[in-house]
Scaffold this active site. Structure first.
Site, PDB file in Angstrom:
ATOM      1  N   SER A  71       0.848  -1.187   0.000  1.00 43.41           N
ATOM      2  CA  SER A  71       0.000   0.000   0.000  1.00 43.41           C
ATOM      3  C   SER A  71       0.881   1.234   0.000  1.00 43.41           C
ATOM      4  O   SER A  71       2.011   1.205   0.505  1.00 43.41           O
ATOM      5  CB  SER A  71      -0.893   0.001   1.248  1.00 43.41           C
ATOM      6  OG  SER A  71      -1.541   1.246   1.422  1.00 43.41           O
ATOM      7  N   TYR A  85      -2.639   0.351  10.441  1.00 41.25           N
ATOM      8  CA  TYR A  85      -2.531  -0.155   9.069  1.00 41.25           C
ATOM      9  C   TYR A  85      -1.196   0.243   8.446  1.00 41.25           C
ATOM     10  O   TYR A  85      -0.521  -0.591   7.826  1.00 41.25           O
ATOM     11  CB  TYR A  85      -3.696   0.398   8.249  1.00 41.25           C
ATOM     12  CG  TYR A  85      -3.743  -0.082   6.814  1.00 41.25           C
ATOM     13  CD1 TYR A  85      -4.150  -1.373   6.504  1.00 41.25           C
ATOM     14  CD2 TYR A  85      -3.410   0.773   5.768  1.00 41.25           C
ATOM     15  CE1 TYR A  85      -4.214  -1.810   5.191  1.00 41.25           C
ATOM     16  CE2 TYR A  85      -3.477   0.351   4.450  1.00 41.25           C
ATOM     17  CZ  TYR A  85      -3.875  -0.943   4.161  1.00 41.25           C
ATOM     18  OH  TYR A  85      -3.937  -1.372   2.862  1.00 41.25           O
TER      19      TYR A  85
END
Length: 248
Positions: free
Chosen positions: A136, A149
């Protein structure tokens, strides 16, 4: 390259019941791989299996259950796609529950390590293996409310590099791929949080899962050999041309 460069190869996709994972299952099978995917619930497993009839086989597995994950991986796989992940908990650091933070790291990093560790013996014995870690932009750029995250994905990016360092010379190809902002179930939770600019993106601006699915499958072919060990971004125009994706 033949039209089915993954013919005869077996692949495991974690979190394959929806979104990017489901698209990756279809793309891998289209290139000839025998695909198995994991799902956390019987309901999601059944729904995905209906969409993947004759394409992939689903198994019930919470990837944080180490014993169950070991059972699933025991037959050995040529390809591992570490896709399963969670965005929770969303919140500013002072407001986060420590147990929820730890659970996020368990899902987004520790379970990925476990899957790699369990897949490596069979891959090394065969002299080849491909591992794709779904990364990501959050691995490299913090976003407000996503401390858990971001930390997990940053750790996964370093794990990608570590696998390449230790096993790249033994036939193990490993990649990290950032899929961009994709219209998945995770984005529903992000929009509901309203906590950072990503949550404000209109749904119609999000990309569809099929493109990262194709990118993941392409990385598992010999065409991507020169990119092994790298963190890649699907928005890179050079990479998109190589995969055959349309320009942004």
């Amino acid at each position: 390259m033949t039209s089915q460069p993954l013919s005869g190869r077996s692949a495991l996709v974690t979190g394959g019941a929806g979104g990017i994972g489901l698209a990756a299952c279809a793309a891998l099978a289209a290139l000839g791989a025998r695909v198995t995917f994991t799902a956390r619930s019987a309901e999601s497993l059944a729904a995905a299996q209906e969409k993947l009839v004759g394409v992939a086989t689903g198994v019930l597995c919470d990837i944080t259950d180490r014993a169950r994950l070991a059972e699933v991986i025991a037959p050995g796989f040529d390809i591992l796609v570490n896709n399963a992940a969670t965005i929770a908990p969303i919140g500013r650091i002072a407001d986060l529950d420590p147990e929820a933070f730890s659970a996020s790291i368990e899902t987004n990093l520790t379970a990925q390590f476990d899957a790699i560790r369990l897949c490596l013996p069979a891959m090394l014995a065969r002299g080849h293996g491909s591992i794709v870690n779904v990364s990501s932009g959050a691995a490299h750029r913090p976003q407000e409310g996503w401390a858990a995250y971001c930390a997990g994905k940053a750790g996964l990016a370093m794990l990608t590099r570590s696998v390449h360092l230790e096993y790249g010379g033994q036939g193990i190809r490993v990649f990290g791929i950032a899929p961009g902002v994709v219209d998945t179930g995770m984005q529903v939770a992000i929009r509901a949080s309203g906590i950072n600019p990503v949550s404000k993106l209109p749904r119609e601006s999000l990309s569809q899962p099929d493109q990262p699915g194709r990118a993941i499958a392409w990385l598992c072919t010999p065409a991507a050999d020169s990119l092994a060990g790298q963190e890649l971004d699907i928005r890179d125009p050079v990479l998109r041309r190589a995969i055959g994706l349309p320009a942004l």
